[in-house]
Design an enzyme around this catalytic site. Sequence first.
Site, PDB file in Angstrom:
ATOM      1  N   ASP A 190       0.857  -1.182   0.000  1.00  0.00           N
ATOM      2  CA  ASP A 190       0.000   0.000   0.000  1.00  0.00           C
ATOM      3  C   ASP A 190       0.906   1.251   0.000  1.00  0.00           C
ATOM      4  OD1 ASP A 190      -2.162   1.673  -0.029  1.00  0.00           O
ATOM      5  OD2 ASP A 190      -3.253   0.632   1.553  1.00  0.00           O
TER       6      ASP A 190
HETATM    7  C1  NOJ Z   1      -4.197   3.771   0.037  1.00  0.00           C
HETATM    8  C2  NOJ Z   1      -5.369   2.853   0.191  1.00  0.00           C
HETATM    9  O1  NOJ Z   1      -5.301   2.153   1.414  1.00  0.00           O
HETATM   10  C3  NOJ Z   1      -5.505   1.836  -0.938  1.00  0.00           C
HETATM   11  O2  NOJ Z   1      -6.751   1.220  -0.814  1.00  0.00           O
HETATM   12  C4  NOJ Z   1      -5.341   2.494  -2.271  1.00  0.00           C
HETATM   13  O3  NOJ Z   1      -5.494   1.537  -3.304  1.00  0.00           O
HETATM   14  C5  NOJ Z   1      -3.985   3.167  -2.324  1.00  0.00           C
HETATM   15  N1  NOJ Z   1      -3.912   4.188  -1.296  1.00  0.00           N
HETATM   16  C6  NOJ Z   1      -3.679   3.781  -3.680  1.00  0.00           C
HETATM   17  O4  NOJ Z   1      -4.440   4.913  -3.876  1.00  0.00           O
END
Ligand code: NOJ
Length: 727
Positions: free
Chosen positions: A260
């Site tokens: 993430d």
């Molecule tokens: C953080 C989020 O937790 C995740 O769900 C998302 O896909 C990513 N950012 C990318 O934007």
Amino acid sequence: MDHMSRIEMLIRDMTLVEKLGQLTMTAAGYAVTGPVIAGDSTDAIKAGAIGNLLNLFGAGHVHELQRLAIEESRLGIPLLIAFDVIHGHRTLFPVPLGEAALFDPDAWALTAREASREAAADGIAMAFAPMLDVSRDPRWGRSAEGPGEDPWLGAQIAGAKVRGIQGDDLSAGEALAAVAKHYCAYGPVTAGRDYASVDISERCLHEVHLPPFAAAIAAGVAAIMPAFTDLAGIPMTAHVGLLRRLLRDQLGFDGVIVSDYNAIAELMRHGVAANLSQAATLALKAGVDIDMMANAYRLGLPAALQAGAVTMAEIDAAVRRVLTLKERLGLFDQPYQRGAAPESGAARADRRRLARSVAARAIVLLKNANDVLPLAPSVRRLAVAGPLADAPSEMGGPWSLAGEPATHVGVLAGLRAALPESEILHASGVGILADDVSGIPQVLDLCAAADAIILCLGEAADMSGEAASRAHPDLPGQQRAFAQAVIDRARMLGKPVVAILFCGRPLVVPWLVEQADAVLAAWFLGSEAGNAIADVLTGSVSPSGRTPMSWPRATGQIPIFFGQRPGGRPADSSDHFRSRYLDVPNEPLFPFGHGLSYGRFALSKLRVTPPHARQGDLIEVRVDVANDGARIAQETVFLFTHDRIATVARPLLELKGFGKIELQPGETGTLTLSLPASELSFLGLDLQPVFEPGEIEILVGPCADRSRLLVGTVQLLADDRPPVCSS
Ligand code: NOJ
């Protein structure tokens, strides 16, 4: 040259910088004038030092950058462009929690397919979806993004979404790679606070939080994203046991693991790494292939390699997985096929129609006293009030990065279009969050002029989703005072009040449910929200959505879910020393599965055949469903089981199936639900699956309220024993 040899030859020829580039994903914002990439990214792409991008869409922009990688980098390896295609792309469908309310695997797959098509036309090759985190805590804003409270439901959604996003062939121009996220057990963050530490039992992990991911893997998901959180002190981004051993070795997942956003660097904040190099080492060792936004692999792995903390073979293995995915996506052979041609107007119009019908079916009619809905033809003057009555941009919900708010249909516009003959009066009364109550009297005046009042209440779109936990998951700002004033006035005047709740979670609003004549959960329904709501209010669609999360009576009941174990002292009002509250009932205000329609359904004649089953058998459950109401409508019937005596105490209800039937007024039909006996196995004392002989209750009905379920039984037999009797 076959496929593998191309990848192996590349790996052989790549420098360390180029290898780490393939393990790096960087954000690219874009401005009207063209791509604006963070810092040195353009040069880095040409140098092969960035192999993957996120937060970029639009075929022109994507192809422009793709060309840099293909034509100007030494090895010409294509970029992988990923985006948060969560519940639609430009055309928005309901937020995932709202879509879960459809209980319709074909629809789940279809919206995913359409979203992928639309995103692919924008040059995107990977969707950060589906989000599969089971949530039993409405305080957690990310409940909006997921499947709700039940693991079995989550598994059904996982399979449908992966099929929809990826299709049969990842290399097809309209297919995207799906990313199952956030692995795993992100939902039970402490006290519902986003990103907080998680500490749950291993049994809960395996019974509740892993099944949706196992289903995604079984469906062939291309990638998995570890959660930001730690589980009992081990951050998921560095979790060797859950990533490398369970995912890779046991479940056989050989796709890409993408971290993430900045999660590898956050291993330092978790307190398990002292510097970026250590953080990168931990993540790589755990099996994380792509570093999103931390630059930890690019900056940290060279030193780790030199120090012998990681090996080139480990780096190569990650590079191989990334290149294999790019190859499966067809990026080597046809790097510009996604976004090669704009979509036709007809395709976009069809998608809007789909968005409207799915949105209408996601609406959950929570209450409908005296059949106040659908609105009677005698309602000629309608007051449409509240801060969300004319708020088209809020309808998109928390994940609408590529959404086009100017095309969203709000409630006011939807009702005006649907009821051209009626007079629609409108005032907001209060803002969503603001303290100013000076607009309330204007709405009270409208009550006098109108035949019925539609109150549009709830959260702003950005009050759910990431970093949007709420200790008071109720109506924000002055909305309670506003709604109460309107209800009081309407009651005095004898006018009905219909409350529509916009929310990314169940809200705790027992006072409203008690007093409004009708209450609908409209979640965030997407681009066609207002039209869909008008379809339901006017009766051109009978509501059929069912809530995928329990609605609490009080915040103190949270976490709240139907799959609880009995405990040694289950609630019993005749005995004080029982598991219950002194001040509220244990039961939710609305249980999982609750949702009314414009029909009136009665279930009867539950039949379970055969009466005995071995592990390989298929159990058939039949029930008659009658529509005693005056309108055609669709009923959803749930199949629960309860293993009353087992070596490990089982939940009071376990969801194992659902089915739908549409019936004309006065019509009766039979619904058949299949239950593979193998689904009645559970994790035994040692957390290994066991199939224990004995009696299983089969419970069938409209929601997870035991008092409303028909009960039958099936006897499970050990495989070597003949049936005790046959009838
Ligand atoms: C953080 C989020 O937790 C995740 O769900 C998302 O896909 C990513 N950012 C990318 O934007």
